[in-house]
Scaffold this motif. Structure first.
Motif: not given
Lengths: 330, 330
Positions: A43-45, B167-168, B299-302
């Motif tokens: 879970t990267v958040e 983490p983003p 980076d993340c999906a958004r």
């Protein structure tokens, strides 16, 4: 007040020191495990770190509670996780031997892996914190104190650090003082709410002398660490001259209050009384939620150390607002 | 930009690391000597500690300057003690290889022996900080970075600490962010002066979402350490999400800016432009006196990490006031 006949303070202190090391190790392993990616880093958040941290918090408290219950089954136990999250916030500490524990103080710091986090282990007898052990494992700093034995950093360096001799309070306090405070969790944007009263107090303490209609305190520095426990530890160390805060609970301060007092400091109430100039300066109760700590101070030609501390308390009271934190049964 | 032919970055980095250890040792010996009473503790007033600390500050800078001059006689040297106290505050850094040194950052902390002090060694080439070494000896924390080699804690732990994955930025930043800031030295009680602009900005960042006429940022925590250098180091570490400050000088930030950028963070200006939504986000110059640092972000999906950082910069700019710090030649 006599100790309970069954309480051997030396035994309890040694046990608390061991407990502090073991609990600190769990916290230390926890953040390292997150760094190594063998935690739940899928879970990267960063927000999801909150869940991981909550689990560590609960694990450490369960660990401490079990150790205490096994060793001292007759002692009471009050922990931030088990008690603090309950619906009742009654003040439960009475004359009985009571452990007052914050398994992880500085939770936000731990979530973000800012080093100012610690485990806080307090032992209270007849309502007084008589043993305190604080372990901040990232900092390699363990603070400890036991009634009559002084306060210590890492078991070897007596607190306050400067003690040959201990400096008196500055003649012009709060000038020349490091002022520690916290923004806390009450961020409601209400006219004259706690947020605004705190900020007004901070600005009074910080502004130039002569400013703020005479309330300018021109402190040497303003510090916010995000850990009430470490604020108190650094007061005991002599690094913070003044700590002023409202809103935290007995598990945040029990160990730290013992540290400050054993080092020779003073902890009284954050809220100025109506008669600031001549009010009797009473010791704060652990559960009062309103704290003003002053570092250990030495005597000098013009005044005793205690007189200097009380003078500083009154100078702080002249500059701060009353805060609105209450509790059932207080 | 090509390096100057005579500059071997590896050689300079290794030299800077050794220098950081040696200089940190002098700072460490200094506070311990005061604790042991073999300093000038006959003067019991804590104020007199300022003189002792100033002496240490000057000694460390002289030590560093001599080492650099001997090893790299063609390099320029800018130090807080020798340059910062002069009458001219012209920005002297140009394309030449230049050392930018704060022998003791967190001077107030060092005076009071609060552990957040350090030596800061920056090396600048073509105007860019390309090497940074920060040693905080009380904390046993040395931060270091060299262009292209990443940023490190104690030489072994790559920064940011959380990097599997990094983490983003939080989707609702500045919510969930730790916000670091400093009260600084400008405490003049002037209508809309820097003190008030800073405090208004702090309150906007801290207040509940929806508060402050929509500016409430509800940050996760507000931290003030009293050391710009360590604020930047903890941004590089990922512990502080946002650092916003005006008033410090190039020797306070040169090493830290290198750290933050090598870790993957961003440093731009503290002062919001008129077109907050679409202004190009430029790198801050070391001498700009106005800094906004954002931690490394994945980076993340958004969005990309950089997009998340820029989004966060704009959200900070929407909540902070312009500060008034200028310099000759800027």
């Amino acid at each position: 007040m006599p100790d309970s006949p069954e309480v051997d303070l030396d035994e309890v202190y040694n046990f608390a020191l061991e407990l502090g090391q073991a609990a600190g190790k769990i916290l230390d392993d926890g953040w390292k495990s997150r760094c190594n990616g063998d935690g739940d880093n899928k879970t990267v958040e960063k927000d999801s770190a909150v869940d991981i941290v909550t689990q560590t918090d609960e694990d450490v408290e369960a660990f401490i509670k079990e150790k205490i219950t096994n060793r001292f089954p007759s002692h009471k136990f009050i922990g931030e996780e088990t008690y603090g999250k309950g619906s009742s916030k009654e003040y439960l500490i009475d004359d009985d031997p009571t452990w007052c524990i914050d398994p992880l103080d500085g939770t936000v710091n731990y979530t973000h892996i800012f080093p100012m986090f610690c485990v806080s282990i307090g032992f209270i007898l007849h309502g007084d914190p008589v043993i305190g052990v604080i372990n901040a494992p990232f900092l390699h700093q363990t603070f400890s104190a036991c009634r009559g034995k002084g306060a210590w950093l890492n078991g070897t360096q007596r607190l306050p650090l400067l003690r040959n001799p201990i400096p008196p309070m500055p003649v012009n306090a709060p000038q020349s003082c490091v002022f520690a405070c916290e923004w806390g969790k009450d961020r409601r944007d209400r006219p004259d709410g706690n947020l605004y009263r705190k900020v007004e107090s901070f600005v009074n303490m910080a502004a130039e002398v002569g400013g703020r209609e005479g309330k300018g305190g021109m402190v040497h520095g303003v510090r916010c660490l995000g850990s009430a426990t470490l604020d108190l530890a650094y007061c005991a160390m002599g690094a913070f001259d003044i700590w002023w805060e409202g809103g935290c609970w007995e598990w945040d301060v029990a160990a730290g209050m013992c540290l400050v007092r054993e080092a020779g400091g003073l902890v009284t109430t954050a809220n100025p009384p109506s008669n600031v100039s001549d009010a009797v300066i009473e010791d704060a109760r652990p559960g009062s939620r309103l704290y003003l700590a002053i570092r250990p101070a030495g005597d000098c030609a013009r005044e005793s150390g205690r007189e200097g501390q009380e003078r500083t308390v009154r100078e702080v009271w002249r500059r701060v607002r009353q805060l609105d934190y209450s509790r059932p049964g207080a």
